[in-house]
Design a protein around this motif. Structure first.
Motif: not given
Length: 198
Positions: A127-132
């Motif tokens: 989910s790095v697109w969401r939180w990173y």
């Protein structure tokens, strides 16, 4: 008749019935879990170091651009740097919340705890697109747009920078997708060792 003909092999395979998986060796699971935790701690230390350097750097750029600049390009650059400082702080908090190494509860089964940690890390990198990456995009866009407005005649350089930024984000996203798939394979391997193999 050849005893190794495909039909004979299939009948032999079917006749053996269900095969129960051998439980994994606890010492090997513990060693693998410790190695995994060391990797995660090393990765997180590097990320936290980057956060500690980038927040003051972007805050300084924001202050210099917003205080010293009078043109719209400087204002956008300063706002972008400010958003990036906030975005990097958010990433650091989320990294700790989503992907830090947890301490096992006293008496927790090693295998179950290790599997839960693999799942947690898989969810984080998937989910790095969401939180990173997502929280950094507005600041990056404004920091790119400011100089592009201030010096439109340098459009080839601005396009090259935009391509580098987009390529970097896509590359980081792809690397994390591959990491999530690798973690899922580890989870599947643990499940195959502890479950029943048909």
């Amino acid at each position: 008749m050849n005893e190794y003909a495909p039909d004979a092999l299939r009948r032999l395979w079917q006749a053996q019935g269900p095969v129960t998986a051998c439980p994994p060796d606890p010492a090997r699971v513990r060693a693998g879990a410790l190695r995994f935790e060391r990797q995660i701690r090393r990765r997180n230390r590097l990320e936290y170091a980057a956060v500690a350097v980038l927040i003051p750097w972007f805050a300084t750029v924001a202050g210099l651009a917003l205080i010293g600049g009078t043109d719209p390009g400087s204002t956008l650059l300063g706002l972008g740097a400010l958003l990036l400082a906030l975005g990097v702080a958010y990433v650091g908090i989320q990294l700790h919340r989503r992907a830090s190494v947890a301490t096992p509860p006293l008496g927790a089964p090693c295998l179950a705890f290790h599997r839960a940690q693999l799942e947690r890390q898989r969810a984080a990198v998937a989910s790095v697109w969401r939180w990173y990456l997502g929280p950094l995009l507005p600041g990056l866009a404004l920091m790119w747009l400011g100089p592009a407005i201030a010096a439109p005649e340098r459009w080839p350089m601005h396009l090259a920078i935009l391509a580098l930024l987009a390529g970097g984000c896509v590359g980081v996203g792809a690397l994390n997708t591959r990491a999530a798939q690798a973690l899922q394979r580890q989870i599947d391997a643990l499940d195959a060792q502890t479950g029943e193999v048909a």
